[in-house]
Motif scaffolding. Structure first.
Motif, short mmCIF file in Angstrom:
data_model
loop_
_atom_site.label_atom_id
_atom_site.label_comp_id
_atom_site.label_asym_id
_atom_site.label_seq_id
_atom_site.Cartn_x
_atom_site.Cartn_y
_atom_site.Cartn_z
N ILE A 226 -5.43 -1.31 -2.30
CA ILE A 226 -3.99 -1.20 -2.50
C ILE A 226 -3.81 -0.53 -3.86
N ARG B 247 -4.13 0.10 4.65
CA ARG B 247 -4.91 0.17 3.41
C ARG B 247 -4.94 1.61 2.92
N ASP B 248 -5.08 1.78 1.62
CA ASP B 248 -5.14 3.11 1.02
C ASP B 248 -6.59 3.59 0.92
N SER C 235 0.83 -1.21 0.00
CA SER C 235 0.00 0.00 0.00
C SER C 235 0.86 1.26 0.00
#
Length: 372
Positions: A362, A195-196, A167
């Motif tokens: 991601i 997480r993005d 990520s």
């Protein structure tokens, strides 16, 4: 489950663990907070800092600061061990190459981590492009350019070796740690698995540009899971970098609309800053004139604060409260204690308001969400 932040300082002698009392020193910060209800707050911080001193006094070859934290999901230690085992090497190589060309990178990466994590949490939302994205906010002007270009390079390399795995939020954290090391800080472990995020909104950027009261800063950190020790420690990062004169002009000429300078400033230093920052100046000044163009961590930061020679008003406010004053004195007397605690607080900073494993994505390109 209660949030327990524990600092373990491990003393290492010639590669082996000591068998003495210097083996492990556990500082349970929740325990200290509980104790502070029964004793003066300053005594609580003195207890913690005295414990640090015990570790520092051990006759050891080296001291490693290793935070043991109950990690919020989805973070794990060695998250990419199987999916991308060389991720830290790829990040480190790109950061080191860029840092050799421009040593301002360390200060900018620390600011990048701070602004990303303290707005919506550590989700790399600050990297997203857009006419009204976080990076367009005035507070984020300093992170534009090189830091974002380095992130792009790292992501390009990772997508070649481990496509769709690492990520952008983890890249920010790993890159910031590597930049801190290059600037003379200590290494610290970075859990991964972030997480993005899928959105970035400029108006959510609420980081103060100008003068702010100490109590407001403490509250700002506390609602993000950090405390007085973290605030006082992370402000030590201001030993690197620059600021524009307009951000300190109130201290120099019109403190709290009095038409007078900040009375807490050393008169000689006030004169020096006024020479560099005449009224309405757009000049830049070093946050720590002693370290200046070297852009490295310096033991003089807390000494300057204690002698009322801090550039930023928020840094000078450290000595206005007894608890933070005692911490500053400890760091001034024991620079290694500051470096160890700085790494620990940076680890905590990177754990702020994370997206659960079933949210976010991601990103393949850190500047845009995947579905675009």
């Amino acid at each position: 489950m209660e949030d327990r932040h524990v600092l373990r300082l491990v003393a290492v002698f010639e590669g082996s663990r000591l068998s003495s009392a210097c083996w492990f020193l556990w500082l349970d910060r929740k325990m200290l907070v509980d104790k502070s209800r029964k004793m003066r707050a300053s005594r609580c911080w003195q207890l913690l800092l005295s414990a640090l001193a015990l570790v520092s006094s051990c006759a050891v070859r080296g001291i490693e600061a290793q935070p043991t934290i109950e990690l919020p999901p989805p973070l794990q230690w060695n998250f990419y061990q199987n999916s991308c085992p060389d991720v830290e090497k790829y990040v480190r190589n790109q950061v080191e190459s860029s840092w050799k060309q421009d040593r301002t990178l360390a200060a900018k990466f620390m600011q990048l981590l701070y602004t990303d994590c303290f707005i919506k949490g550590c989700d790399a939302s600050v990297l997203l492009d857009g006419p009204d994205s976080e990076k367009t906010a005035p507070q984020n002007a300093a992170i534009l350019g090189l830091p974002l270009e380095v992130i792009d390079k790292v992501k390009e390399v990772l997508e070649q070796h481990c496509p769709g795995v690492v990520s952008c939020a983890d890249i920010i954290n790993l890159a910031a740690r590597d930049a801190v090391i290059l600037a003379g800080g200590v290494s610290y472990p970075v859990p991964t698995g972030r997480r993005d995020g899928n959105s970035s909104i400029a108006k959510l950027v609420d980081i103060a540009l100008h003068a702010v009261r100490w109590e407001q800063v403490i509250h700002y950190f506390q609602i993000r899971g950090m405390d007085l020790l973290d605030v006082t420690t992370l402000l030590g990062g201001h030993t690197l970098g620059k600021t524009t004169c307009k951000f300190i002009s109130d201290r120099l000429y019109n403190f709290n609309n009095t038409g007078q300078p900040d009375p807490s400033m050393d008169p000689t230093f006030l004169s020096e800053l006024r020479e560099q920052c005449p009224p309405n100046s757009t000049n830049m000044v070093y946050l720590n004139p002693d370290s200046g163009p070297s852009y490295t961590f310096s033991k003089t930061f807390y000494s300057r604060v204690l002698n009322h020679r801090a550039v930023l008003g928020i840094d000078q406010q450290i000595v206005a409260q007894d608890e933070s004053l005692q911490i500053a004195k400890r760091y001034d007397a024991n620079y290694e204690d500051f470096l160890k605690m700085f790494g620990y607080s940076m680890t905590k900073l990177g754990n702020t308001w994370l997206l659960p494993g079933d949210q976010g994505e991601i990103r393949k390109n850190c500047r845009v969400v995947n579905w675009k």
